[in-house]
Write a protein that holds these residues in place. Structure first.
Motif, short mmCIF file in Angstrom:
data_model
loop_
_atom_site.label_atom_id
_atom_site.label_comp_id
_atom_site.label_asym_id
_atom_site.label_seq_id
_atom_site.Cartn_x
_atom_site.Cartn_y
_atom_site.Cartn_z
N ILE A 1 0.85 -1.20 0.00
CA ILE A 1 0.00 0.00 0.00
C ILE A 1 0.88 1.24 0.00
N ARG A 2 1.92 1.22 0.81
CA ARG A 2 2.84 2.35 0.85
C ARG A 2 3.72 2.37 -0.39
N GLN A 3 4.23 1.23 -0.78
CA GLN A 3 5.19 1.18 -1.88
C GLN A 3 4.59 1.65 -3.19
N THR A 4 3.44 1.10 -3.56
CA THR A 4 2.83 1.50 -4.84
C THR A 4 2.22 2.89 -4.74
N GLY A 5 1.68 3.24 -3.55
CA GLY A 5 1.11 4.57 -3.38
C GLY A 5 2.16 5.66 -3.52
N GLU A 6 3.32 5.46 -2.91
CA GLU A 6 4.39 6.44 -3.02
C GLU A 6 4.89 6.56 -4.45
N ALA A 7 4.73 5.48 -5.23
CA ALA A 7 5.16 5.50 -6.63
C ALA A 7 4.09 6.08 -7.56
N GLY A 8 2.92 6.40 -7.00
CA GLY A 8 1.89 7.05 -7.80
C GLY A 8 0.82 6.14 -8.37
N ARG A 9 0.72 4.92 -7.86
CA ARG A 9 -0.35 4.01 -8.31
C ARG A 9 -1.08 3.46 -7.09
N PRO A 10 -2.40 3.64 -7.00
CA PRO A 10 -3.15 3.06 -5.89
C PRO A 10 -2.94 1.54 -5.83
N ALA A 11 -2.78 1.02 -4.64
CA ALA A 11 -2.42 -0.38 -4.47
C ALA A 11 -3.50 -1.34 -4.95
N VAL A 12 -4.73 -0.87 -5.09
CA VAL A 12 -5.81 -1.76 -5.55
C VAL A 12 -5.73 -2.03 -7.05
N LEU A 13 -4.89 -1.25 -7.75
CA LEU A 13 -4.84 -1.36 -9.21
C LEU A 13 -3.59 -2.10 -9.67
N GLN A 14 -3.73 -2.80 -10.79
CA GLN A 14 -2.60 -3.37 -11.47
C GLN A 14 -1.96 -2.29 -12.35
N PRO A 15 -0.76 -2.52 -12.86
CA PRO A 15 -0.10 -1.48 -13.67
C PRO A 15 -0.91 -1.01 -14.87
N ASP A 16 -1.79 -1.87 -15.41
CA ASP A 16 -2.60 -1.45 -16.56
C ASP A 16 -3.87 -0.72 -16.15
N GLY A 17 -4.06 -0.48 -14.84
CA GLY A 17 -5.20 0.28 -14.36
C GLY A 17 -6.42 -0.56 -14.01
N THR A 18 -6.38 -1.86 -14.24
CA THR A 18 -7.49 -2.71 -13.86
C THR A 18 -7.38 -3.08 -12.38
N LEU A 19 -8.50 -3.50 -11.82
CA LEU A 19 -8.49 -3.89 -10.41
C LEU A 19 -7.66 -5.14 -10.19
N GLY A 20 -6.93 -5.15 -9.09
CA GLY A 20 -6.17 -6.34 -8.74
C GLY A 20 -7.09 -7.46 -8.28
N THR A 21 -6.47 -8.59 -7.99
CA THR A 21 -7.25 -9.77 -7.59
C THR A 21 -6.94 -10.19 -6.15
N GLY A 22 -6.07 -9.45 -5.46
CA GLY A 22 -5.69 -9.82 -4.11
C GLY A 22 -6.70 -9.40 -3.06
#
Length: 400
Positions: A364-385
């Motif tokens: 949550i912190r790692q991807t958020g600090e990089a500018g992508r909400p943690a719920v999303l995959q790199p292509d912008g679709t919702l994750g499955t976790g």
């Protein structure tokens, strides 16, 4: 052979269904289509087209339909030139708009049309007239009108450090990924963080005093951080805070989103009261962590609803647990979300449920600090976790 004037009229009607992504209106309604001119393709031009396109479908800037048949009689093929005027030079969405226009022309069924798009920019007088017309249509806070369809969720907390902004960013991204037209306002003026969490590094487009929100991960966002810079302190008192919120609501072109998410400032200060007074139809989401020191303070943010016409929709417990090698660790204790839910239910006289318990996850912190909400995959679709599933269930519960 068809009458070119008929083709021009029918193409213009088709273009009325092409929507400007920022303004949410058709390009014809906005006056962006200056001219539509249809001309029969003569035999000479037809021969040149088939000889020079090299199978790519592109000649002299023209985009030919994928099923273009160069051998077809020129009697039922027409060049269609569309002159487009965008609102600002170098509009970042110009390619999106021209692609839609090309698609509308190329899919014409009565005959074969070859689109030619000429893109320009509105003059100052025309732009002034458009902006004045758009402002006149709303004149006031667009989210406080009778019949407004937008659901407004204000994400609040009693204190900082509970992950309120992270919850707001991931919730907004989840709504957008589920297909909702989603907007977000960073109402945490002193501690703005949504631009970083959503990866926004640009300023809104200024259309003669009307701002276009910046879109990231499908979320239309406005934040004081886009103007002040992340390294500057904001030293404002109550009246100016109130004015900043009014500007975010009335001076930004939001269209009519399905969902508006507000990241509130912690506590029950001026901005919390301003939101409650300006957006009485907002639904409050109280974020807490499990330990008593956080949950006791979180109750106060929900009790704002006793003084202003705002409903508390529910409680979100963040950092509830950490799964480590099959063992669930309650690092911050447990029970905080339940305590806040029970106390608010008792004080307010209606059910304030514990909506979800979110895990403590490094990503949550790692991807958020990089500018992508943690719920999303790199292509912008919702994750499955588990995290994405928790936010998906939360979003669907809220919209019910």
């Amino acid at each position: 052979m068809m009458d070119p004037h008929t083709i021009e009229a029918e193409v213009y009607e088709r273009l009325s269904r092409v929507i400007d992504p920022e303004l949410g209106r058709s390009v014809t309604d906005l006056g962006m289509i200056v001219a539509v001119v249809a001309r029969p393709v003569d035999d000479c031009n037809a021969t040149v087209a088939t000889a020079t396109d090299g199978g790519s479908g592109v000649k002299d800037g023209s985009i030919l339909p994928p099923d273009y048949d160069g051998a077809r009689s020129s009697a039922d093929r027409y060049d269609v030139t569309v002159k487009v005027e965008l609102t600002v030079p170098g509009c970042p969405l110009s390619e999106t708009i021209t692609d839609q226009i090309n698609g509308a022309i190329s899919s014409y069924q009565a005959c074969k049309l070859i689109p030619h798009i000429e893109v320009g920019t509105m003059g100052p007088e025309k732009l002034d007239s458009l902006v004045s017309r758009l402002k006149a249509e709303r004149r006031q806070n667009p989210f406080n009108k009778p019949g407004i369809k937008t659901r407004i969720f204000a994400v609040a907390s009693g204190k900082g450090g509970v992950g309120k902004s992270s919850v707001a960013a991931n919730l907004a991204a989840t709504f957008a990924a589920l297909g909702y037209d989603t907007a977000a306002i960073d109402a945490d003026i002193y501690g703005f963080s949504l631009p970083r969490l959503l990866g926004v590094h640009t300023q809104p487009t200024d259309l003669n005093g009307m701002l276009m929100p910046v879109t990231a991960w499908g979320v239309k966002l406005i934040s004081i951080g886009m103007f002040a810079g992340s390294d500057r302190a904001i030293l404002w008192r109550g009246p100016r805070l109130q004015r900043s919120l009014e500007q975010f609501l009335a001076d930004v072109w939001w269209g009519e989103p399905d969902v508006l998410v507000l990241d509130m400032a912690p506590g029950t200060g001026d901005m919390a009261l301003s939101v409650a007074q300006t957006l009485p139809n907002a639904e409050l989401l109280v974020v807490t962590t499990p330990q008593p020191s956080a949950s006791e303070v979180a109750v106060r943010s929900g009790l704002v609803a006793l003084q202003v016409p705002m409903k508390v929709r529910g409680v979100i417990e963040n950092m509830s647990y950490f799964d480590h090698r099959g063992e669930r660790l309650n690092i911050f204790g447990e029970g905080g979300g339940v305590r806040v839910s029970e106390r608010l239910t008792s004080a307010l006289g209606y059910d304030v449920p514990l909506l979800t318990q979110l895990p403590l996850l490094p990503q949550i912190r790692q991807t958020g600090e990089a500018g992508r909400p943690a719920v999303l995959q790199p292509d912008g679709t919702l994750g499955t976790g588990p995290l994405a599933m928790s936010f998906t269930n939360l979003a669907q519960t809220l919209m019910r």
